[in-house]
Design a protein around this motif. Structure first.
Motif, mmCIF file in Angstrom:
data_model
loop_
_atom_site.group_PDB
_atom_site.id
_atom_site.type_symbol
_atom_site.label_atom_id
_atom_site.label_comp_id
_atom_site.label_asym_id
_atom_site.label_seq_id
_atom_site.Cartn_x
_atom_site.Cartn_y
_atom_site.Cartn_z
ATOM 1 N N LEU A 153 0.824 -1.234 0.108
ATOM 2 C CA LEU A 153 -0.278 0.019 -0.040
ATOM 3 C C LEU A 153 0.871 1.106 0.063
ATOM 4 O O LEU A 153 0.621 2.304 -0.858
ATOM 5 N N GLY A 154 2.075 1.123 0.861
ATOM 6 C CA GLY A 154 2.761 2.341 0.654
ATOM 7 C C GLY A 154 3.519 2.486 -0.666
ATOM 8 O O GLY A 154 3.662 3.653 -1.021
ATOM 9 N N GLY A 155 3.955 1.598 -1.266
ATOM 10 C CA GLY A 155 4.404 1.745 -2.518
ATOM 11 C C GLY A 155 3.425 1.965 -3.448
ATOM 12 O O GLY A 155 3.996 3.012 -4.285
ATOM 13 N N PHE A 157 1.239 4.137 -2.907
ATOM 14 C CA PHE A 157 1.018 5.456 -2.769
ATOM 15 C C PHE A 157 1.897 6.344 -3.311
ATOM 16 O O PHE A 157 1.960 7.390 -3.790
#
Lengths: 146, 146
Positions: free
Chosen positions: B7-9, B11
């Motif tokens: 999810l961080g990637g 974003f």
DNA sequence: ACCATAATGACAACACATTGCCAATATGAG
DNA sequence: CTCATATTGGCAATGTGTTGTCATTATGGT
């Protein structure tokens, strides 16, 4: 209609700022592996399946020349390897070497930790909603853009 | 906890992509004035009141050296002028020349048009909410960041 | 007033991305 | 099969940003 122009500028600056912040965060995360964010992105693009240099570029949304230069460098550093491409005699398939995978592995824990803390602090539902809105904004910019 | 890392990637990639899209849009908007986005940003920073080069850098969130080089170039091109700074003998105040203001004026209609269409298409309330969330995200990254 | 510290401008080296050009190779339509 | 067109890699120039260093000038605490 209070100042669409100013609102647009504020949005642009917010994106530019976040871009810079994430780049800086990425540099710190990639440092233990002695690679740059750009190298990380290129290696990350071929982790699941080999791609040609222009293929990586299409996926990353940058020019093939930019990817080509980084790929050449990564091959010279022994982090990326080129294999003959049955579909394109001139354009080899690129895949990470063992060292390339090791470099990514060394970054993963820090990246996971950072993501976890970021999502927890921002709020998971809001985080997912933000991503969704950013995707919608990308589409809108493409549709409207000059 | 389904995949915070991914999810961080996602974003990060969304921000990088939007950054690229807005840069490309900015280039097209700035083209009629024959200036670049960076020049536009520097000129825009001193439209309301003169600033020193490091002052512009602090406002833009980039290094003073980057601003200094662009400022030197803008002065050479006759778009920016340096006036003695009563508060700093070594650091002149920078302000746009008449040509500099003209260049910005030539961009303004296109920028306003683009902003208006973008906001209308995305939804004004959602647009403002997105900016607000982006600001909050910037703060969160600063607080959490590695 | 003095002197350590901070800020500023200039310069160099580097990383990254872009555009434009070229030659070689695929690709596909006829 | 042939030939126009698209793709690819290499090269060069340019724009933008970074870090690091240096000498000069302000600034502020004693």
């Amino acid at each position: 209609m209070p100042d669409e122009s100013q609102l647009g500028g504020e949005f642009t600056l917010a994106i530019f700022k976040l871009n810079g912040q994430l780049l800086a965060a990425g540099e710190k995360l990639a440092e233990p592996a002695s690679i740059t964010v750009a190298w990380w992105q290129v290696l990350g693009a071929v982790l699941r399946q080999p791609l040609t240099a222009p293929g990586i570029a299409r996926q990353m949304g940058i020019t093939r020349q930019a990817v080509q230069r980084i790929a050449n460098r990564l091959i010279a550093e022994g982090l990326l390897q080129a294999s003959p491409n049955p579909a394109h005699k001139r354009s080899p398939l690129l895949a990470p070497t063992k060292d390339g995978r090791l470099a990514i592995e060394r970054i993963r824990p820090g990246q996971a930790e950072f993501s976890t803390r970021l999502i927890k602090s921002f709020g998971r539902a809001e985080f997912e909603a933000l991503i969704s809105e950013l995707h919608r904004m990308s589409t809108t910019v493409d549709a409207v853009g000059p």
